[in-house]
Design an enzyme around this catalytic site. Structure first.
Site, PDB file in Angstrom:
ATOM      1  N   ASP A  13       0.859  -1.198   0.000  1.00 55.64           N
ATOM      2  CA  ASP A  13       0.000   0.000   0.000  1.00 55.64           C
ATOM      3  C   ASP A  13       0.889   1.240   0.000  1.00 55.64           C
ATOM      4  OD1 ASP A  13      -2.332   1.638   0.269  1.00 55.64           O
ATOM      5  OD2 ASP A  13      -3.337  -0.006   1.271  1.00 55.64           O
ATOM      6  N   HIS A  16       1.911   3.068  -3.280  1.00 54.89           N
ATOM      7  CA  HIS A  16       1.122   4.163  -3.878  1.00 54.89           C
ATOM      8  C   HIS A  16       1.745   5.513  -3.494  1.00 54.89           C
ATOM      9  CE1 HIS A  16      -2.300   1.786  -5.273  1.00 54.89           C
ATOM     10  NE2 HIS A  16      -2.481   1.257  -4.078  1.00 54.89           N
ATOM     11  N   HIS A 193      -8.737  -4.105   6.908  1.00 52.01           N
ATOM     12  CA  HIS A 193      -7.678  -3.237   6.366  1.00 52.01           C
ATOM     13  C   HIS A 193      -8.209  -1.809   6.395  1.00 52.01           C
ATOM     14  CE1 HIS A 193      -4.608  -2.198   3.132  1.00 52.01           C
ATOM     15  NE2 HIS A 193      -5.538  -1.323   2.797  1.00 52.01           N
ATOM     16  N   HIS A 195      -7.984   2.570   6.200  1.00 53.31           N
ATOM     17  CA  HIS A 195      -7.340   3.802   5.712  1.00 53.31           C
ATOM     18  C   HIS A 195      -7.776   4.944   6.628  1.00 53.31           C
ATOM     19  CE1 HIS A 195      -5.010   2.853   2.115  1.00 53.31           C
ATOM     20  NE2 HIS A 195      -5.812   1.801   2.030  1.00 53.31           N
ATOM     21  N   TYR A 284     -13.632   6.474  -4.319  1.00 52.00           N
ATOM     22  CA  TYR A 284     -12.288   5.992  -4.596  1.00 52.00           C
ATOM     23  C   TYR A 284     -11.355   7.177  -4.833  1.00 52.00           C
ATOM     24  CZ  TYR A 284      -9.493   1.944  -5.342  1.00 52.00           C
ATOM     25  OH  TYR A 284      -8.565   0.961  -5.171  1.00 52.00           O
TER      26      TYR A 284
HETATM   27  C1  LIG Z   1      -5.695  -0.856  -5.966  1.00 47.73           C
HETATM   28  C2  LIG Z   1      -5.556  -1.848  -4.855  1.00 47.73           C
HETATM   29  C3  LIG Z   1      -5.820  -1.196  -3.523  1.00 47.73           C
HETATM   30  O1  LIG Z   1      -4.758  -0.315  -3.185  1.00 47.73           O
HETATM   31  C4  LIG Z   1      -6.033  -2.266  -2.475  1.00 47.73           C
HETATM   32  C5  LIG Z   1      -6.175  -1.653  -1.141  1.00 47.73           C
HETATM   33  O2  LIG Z   1      -5.247  -1.649  -0.354  1.00 47.73           O
HETATM   34  C6  LIG Z   1      -7.410  -0.928  -0.795  1.00 47.73           C
HETATM   35  O3  LIG Z   1      -8.413  -1.001  -1.538  1.00 47.73           O
HETATM   36  O4  LIG Z   1      -7.394  -0.265   0.253  1.00 47.73           O
HETATM   37 MN   LIG Z   2      -5.344  -0.016   1.067  1.00 46.54          MN
END
Ligand SMILES: CC[C@H](O)CC(=O)C(=O)O
Ligand SMILES: [Mn+2]
Length: 340
Positions: A13, A16, A193, A195, A284
């Site tokens: 991650d 990115h 997971h 963010h 997104y």
């Molecule tokens: C593009 C894949 C993406 O980064 C996967 C991920 O970690 C997420 O959706 O948070």
């Molecule tokens: Mn992610």
């Protein structure tokens, strides 16, 4: 609550945030630090998964298979994981990763599209890999829909399915509802997971554990897309204080974050105006730039476009909706002016 299994995704991650410019030397340093601190699983791939290096998603500075090879050579105890998105990663790449010593395949689909992952789970299991499903953008669907999707992954051979808060749009009650629904319905493990777009990555991860999550993700200093992930070292400290430390060396992780990762980061991911908008709107992060361009063309605030896209539950691939939304907003404004 049980001590969870932690997967560190700094080298996936985080790719990115690094614009996919990790070097073998950096991979060696980060894997060494995580491995010595007792992190059991370390994910290494292009940010968009195997095969992500492209004009569309950004080229990796070094071939990702070289980075993966460096990671498997370096790790003494940790298992190396890769991410694969059906349609981007190929069978051939997964086979090559397995030959290089990768032990875990994380297979990611939009949270409504688990049915495209059957073949990929089959291949991963045939290669003897642990197979983990990733239901991305999981905030846009209620728990019962996610259960159906997770059950598909379970039927394809997944050993664990993750609720993935890709846009950082969830708060603890959203996480709890989703994780507990999966825990109730599945016989396999459940992961989460996070963010940090709403500043809730650590709180959400702890909420996931309260709801019974078996696996969680972190990245050193939170290095990851948008506002970043739950910081591994912060999570380790929190787990330790809760009596849930699964064997992590908290001080070593603090040092790794401070002295290994922070010096190479181009910026510290935080919930700034843009990434907070993404979490608030629940869209997104790739929509942001397009929305800004369209907003300036139509004389609008990009945040209004993004919030409306979130209300319409737009997912990646529906970028063409941005112009439709802008036109609708301009018409609405004109209608209001006319009426007053
Ligand atoms: C593009 C894949 C993406 O980064 C996967 C991920 O970690 C997420 O959706 O948070
Ligand atoms: Mn992610």
């Amino acid at each position: 609550m049980n001590p969870p299994r932690l997967t560190d995704t700094t080298l996936r991650d985080g790719s990115h945030a690094m614009k996919h410019r990790f070097t073998s030397e950096q991979v060696r340093a980060i894997v060494t630090a995580l491995d010595e601190a007792g992190v059991p699983v370390i994910e290494v791939s292009h940010g968009d998964g195997l095969g992500g290096s492209s004009i569309q998603y950004g080229f990796s500075l070094e071939p990702e298979l070289d980075l993966i090879a460096e990671a498997t050579r370096t790790a003494r105890r940790a298992r190396i994981a890769v991410l694969l998105l059906p349609g981007i990663g190929t069978k051939d790449l997964l086979e090559r990763a397995a030959e290089l010593g990768v032990r875990v395949a994380r297979i990611a689909t939009q949270c409504t599209e688990a049915d495209i992952s059957e073949q990929h789970f089959g291949i991963a299991k045939k290669l003897g890999l642990e197979a983990v499903g990733f239901l991305m953008m999981a905030h846009i669907r209620p728990p019962e829909v996610l259960v159906e999707q997770a059950k598909l992954m379970e039927s394809y051979g997944a050993d664990c399915v993750y609720i993935v808060d890709s846009a950082g749009a969830m708060l603890p009650p959203d996480v709890k509802a989703r994780v507990s629904a999966l825990k109730e319905a599945l016989s396999i493990q459940v992961g989460f997971h996070a963010h940090n777009n709403l500043g809730a990555a650590i709180g959400n991860t702890l909420a996931a554990l309260e709801a019974g999550a078996d696996q969680v993700d972190g990245s050193l200093r939170g290095l990851g897309a948008g506002a970043g992930n739950a910081a591994t070292e912060v999570l380790a400290a929190g787990l330790d204080k809760l009596g849930l430390n699964p064997g992590l060396d908290v001080f070593r992780l603090m040092d790794a974050a401070e002295y290994v990762v922070a010096p190479l980061m181009p910026y510290q991911p935080v919930p700034d105006r843009d990434s907070l908008t993404i979490g608030y709107a629940g869209v997104y992060s790739t929509f942001l730039l397009h929305a800004k361009h369209v907003a300036s063309r139509f004389g609008l605030d990009a945040r209004d476009i993004l919030v409306e896209l979130g209300r319409r539950q737009a997912v990646a691939g529906q970028e063409d909706w941005i112009v439709d939304v802008a036109v609708d907003l301009v018409e609405q404004e004109a209608g209001q002016r006319h009426a007053s």
